[in-house]
Design a protein around this motif. Structure first.
Motif, PDB file in Angstrom:
ATOM      1  N   UNK A 251       0.796  -1.228   0.000  1.00  0.00           N
ATOM      2  CA  UNK A 251       0.000   0.000   0.000  1.00  0.00           C
ATOM      3  C   UNK A 251       0.826   1.274   0.000  1.00  0.00           C
ATOM      4  N   UNK A 252       2.130   1.147   0.158  1.00  0.00           N
ATOM      5  CA  UNK A 252       3.007   2.325   0.102  1.00  0.00           C
ATOM      6  C   UNK A 252       3.036   2.868  -1.330  1.00  0.00           C
ATOM      7  N   UNK A 253       3.098   4.212  -1.441  1.00  0.00           N
ATOM      8  CA  UNK A 253       2.874   4.866  -2.738  1.00  0.00           C
ATOM      9  C   UNK A 253       3.808   4.367  -3.841  1.00  0.00           C
ATOM     10  N   UNK A 254       5.088   4.216  -3.523  1.00  0.00           N
ATOM     11  CA  UNK A 254       6.053   3.816  -4.552  1.00  0.00           C
ATOM     12  C   UNK A 254       5.759   2.404  -5.058  1.00  0.00           C
ATOM     13  N   UNK A 255       5.278   1.554  -4.172  1.00  0.00           N
ATOM     14  CA  UNK A 255       4.989   0.161  -4.556  1.00  0.00           C
ATOM     15  C   UNK A 255       3.689   0.083  -5.345  1.00  0.00           C
ATOM     16  N   UNK A 256       2.728   0.927  -4.989  1.00  0.00           N
ATOM     17  CA  UNK A 256       1.498   1.001  -5.796  1.00  0.00           C
ATOM     18  C   UNK A 256       1.861   1.423  -7.222  1.00  0.00           C
ATOM     19  N   UNK A 257       2.768   2.377  -7.333  1.00  0.00           N
ATOM     20  CA  UNK A 257       3.184   2.839  -8.670  1.00  0.00           C
ATOM     21  C   UNK A 257       3.851   1.704  -9.441  1.00  0.00           C
ATOM     22  N   UNK A 258       4.646   0.895  -8.751  1.00  0.00           N
ATOM     23  CA  UNK A 258       5.297  -0.246  -9.409  1.00  0.00           C
ATOM     24  C   UNK A 258       4.252  -1.257  -9.888  1.00  0.00           C
ATOM     25  N   UNK A 259       3.263  -1.545  -9.044  1.00  0.00           N
ATOM     26  CA  UNK A 259       2.217  -2.492  -9.431  1.00  0.00           C
ATOM     27  C   UNK A 259       1.399  -1.943 -10.594  1.00  0.00           C
ATOM     28  N   UNK A 260       1.191  -0.647 -10.604  1.00  0.00           N
ATOM     29  CA  UNK A 260       0.460  -0.004 -11.692  1.00  0.00           C
ATOM     30  C   UNK A 260       1.176  -0.259 -13.024  1.00  0.00           C
ATOM     31  N   UNK A 261       2.478  -0.078 -13.003  1.00  0.00           N
ATOM     32  CA  UNK A 261       3.270  -0.329 -14.236  1.00  0.00           C
ATOM     33  C   UNK A 261       3.233  -1.805 -14.602  1.00  0.00           C
ATOM     34  N   UNK A 262       3.316  -2.666 -13.592  1.00  0.00           N
ATOM     35  CA  UNK A 262       3.347  -4.109 -13.845  1.00  0.00           C
ATOM     36  C   UNK A 262       2.033  -4.582 -14.489  1.00  0.00           C
ATOM     37  N   UNK A 263       0.912  -4.155 -13.918  1.00  0.00           N
ATOM     38  CA  UNK A 263      -0.385  -4.582 -14.471  1.00  0.00           C
ATOM     39  C   UNK A 263      -0.550  -4.031 -15.889  1.00  0.00           C
ATOM     40  N   UNK A 264      -0.162  -2.766 -16.082  1.00  0.00           N
ATOM     41  CA  UNK A 264      -0.285  -2.168 -17.422  1.00  0.00           C
ATOM     42  C   UNK A 264       0.534  -2.965 -18.433  1.00  0.00           C
ATOM     43  N   UNK A 265       1.700  -3.406 -18.023  1.00  0.00           N
ATOM     44  CA  UNK A 265       2.545  -4.169 -18.962  1.00  0.00           C
ATOM     45  C   UNK A 265       1.955  -5.551 -19.227  1.00  0.00           C
ATOM     46  N   UNK A 266       1.416  -6.180 -18.195  1.00  0.00           N
ATOM     47  CA  UNK A 266       0.750  -7.469 -18.410  1.00  0.00           C
ATOM     48  C   UNK A 266      -0.408  -7.305 -19.397  1.00  0.00           C
ATOM     49  N   UNK A 267      -1.151  -6.220 -19.236  1.00  0.00           N
ATOM     50  CA  UNK A 267      -2.318  -6.003 -20.099  1.00  0.00           C
ATOM     51  C   UNK A 267      -1.931  -5.714 -21.544  1.00  0.00           C
ATOM     52  N   UNK A 268      -0.656  -5.359 -21.766  1.00  0.00           N
ATOM     53  CA  UNK A 268      -0.233  -5.058 -23.140  1.00  0.00           C
ATOM     54  C   UNK A 268      -0.124  -6.328 -23.969  1.00  0.00           C
ATOM     55  N   UNK A 269      -0.132  -7.493 -23.329  1.00  0.00           N
ATOM     56  CA  UNK A 269      -0.080  -8.757 -24.059  1.00  0.00           C
ATOM     57  C   UNK A 269      -1.490  -9.325 -24.192  1.00  0.00           C
TER      58      UNK A 269
END
Ligand SMILES: [Zn+2]
Length: 294
Positions: A251-269
């Motif tokens: 739930x820490x902001x920097x980790x939420x940002x990392x998960x945001x990038x990760x999910x977006x990249x997964x969705x690109x496939x």
């Protein structure tokens, strides 16, 4: 008398047979039409309970409280922004502490599942059953639906008898598999997770009263790279990924940002199935219903 090596081999064989008697692979496991990987985002909403049981100091409890007051809300918002349905493994007592967050999770389409009553499984069978039932009732009061999944060391046969269809606690395989009972009959579906895809292994400061030199404060970019590589490997082979998060950790902001990038990249496939654990379990049970160990 067998020599020492012979005895060790016999022990290994025995352990392998015991494992084989408990788990059954699903041969030819396949996902719904048009998808090639199933991804379960899971959040263990432990908050302060484990820390209380360990009698850890107030600062640790405050960390758990951050998960209940801030972290869980950020995760719900993150999943909602990506239309990802997640599974929130919830100790029953959390229903008393943070009911509003749980109601928001249900409104967002997420699954609530058992994570023990107060994050422990009593040894006494009657008390164990009582804890399991209290948790189910508490979750049902929030969601209007009895939970069908657990992340716990509850007795598999008890979980089955109480209407559960899956557990997501162990790592007997990289793939969903069946947990068998003592007679070799199908008992529960096991949805495996692994500590390599668990935020607590990388970010949980002061894990179990650890010393300063043992702190886990990983660079989010490094964790992003590792988790992306893990996802890609499973994606290539049509596999399964269970991402284990904790609101007080991720739930820490920097980790939420990392998960945001990760999910977006997964969705690109193409062909990534973001589902709740219940959806994956029901798919496996209906598509691959095996009754007995072969
Ligand atoms: Zn937990």
């Amino acid at each position: 008398m067998p020599d020492r090596l012979g005895q060790e081999l016999a022990n290994l064989k025995c352990a392998a047979q015991a494992h084989a008697a408990r788990y059954q692979r699903i041969d030819g496991l396949c996902w719904p039409e048009g998808t090639r990987i199933a991804v379960n985002f899971t959040a263990d909403f432990d908050a302060m309970l484990l820390r209380r049981l360990n009698n850890e100091p107030p600062m640790q409890l405050a960390k758990g409280e951050f998960g209940g007051r801030v972290g869980i809300w950020r995760l719900i918002e993150l999943f909602g922004s990506h239309a990802v349905k997640a599974t929130i493994f919830t100790p029953g007592r959390i229903c008393e502490l943070y009911p509003q967050a749980l109601r928001a999770a249900v409104r967002g389409g997420h699954e609530l599942a058992d994570h023990m009553w107060e994050h422990r499984v009593p040894k006494d069978p009657e008390l164990e059953r009582d804890h399991l039932r209290k948790t189910a009732a508490a979750l049902e009061r929030i969601s209007g639906k009895r939970p069908v999944g657990s992340r716990s060391l509850h007795t598999p046969e008890l979980l089955r008898d109480e209407g559960y269809i899956y557990n997501s606690h162990g790592a007997p395989s990289q793939w969903p598999c069946y947990r068998l009972d003592g007679k070799g009959d199908r008992c529960l579906l096991e949805l495996p997770f692994h500590y390599a895809i668990d935020d607590a292994m990388f970010f949980s400061f002061a894990w179990y009263a650890s010393a300063n030199v043992e702190q886990r404060l990983s660079d989010t970019d490094r964790v992003f790279d590792m988790w992306w590589a893990g996802f890609l490997q499973q994606y290539r082979q049509g596999g399964y990924l269970n991402v284990c998060l904790h609101p007080f950790v991720s739930g820490r902001a920097l980790r939420i940002a990392m998960l945001d990038r990760l999910i977006a990249r997964m969705k690109s496939l193409p062909g990534v199935w973001f589902a709740t654990c219940e959806e994956v379990a029901r798919h496996c049970l209906s598509r691959h219903p095996k009754a007995r160990a072969g």
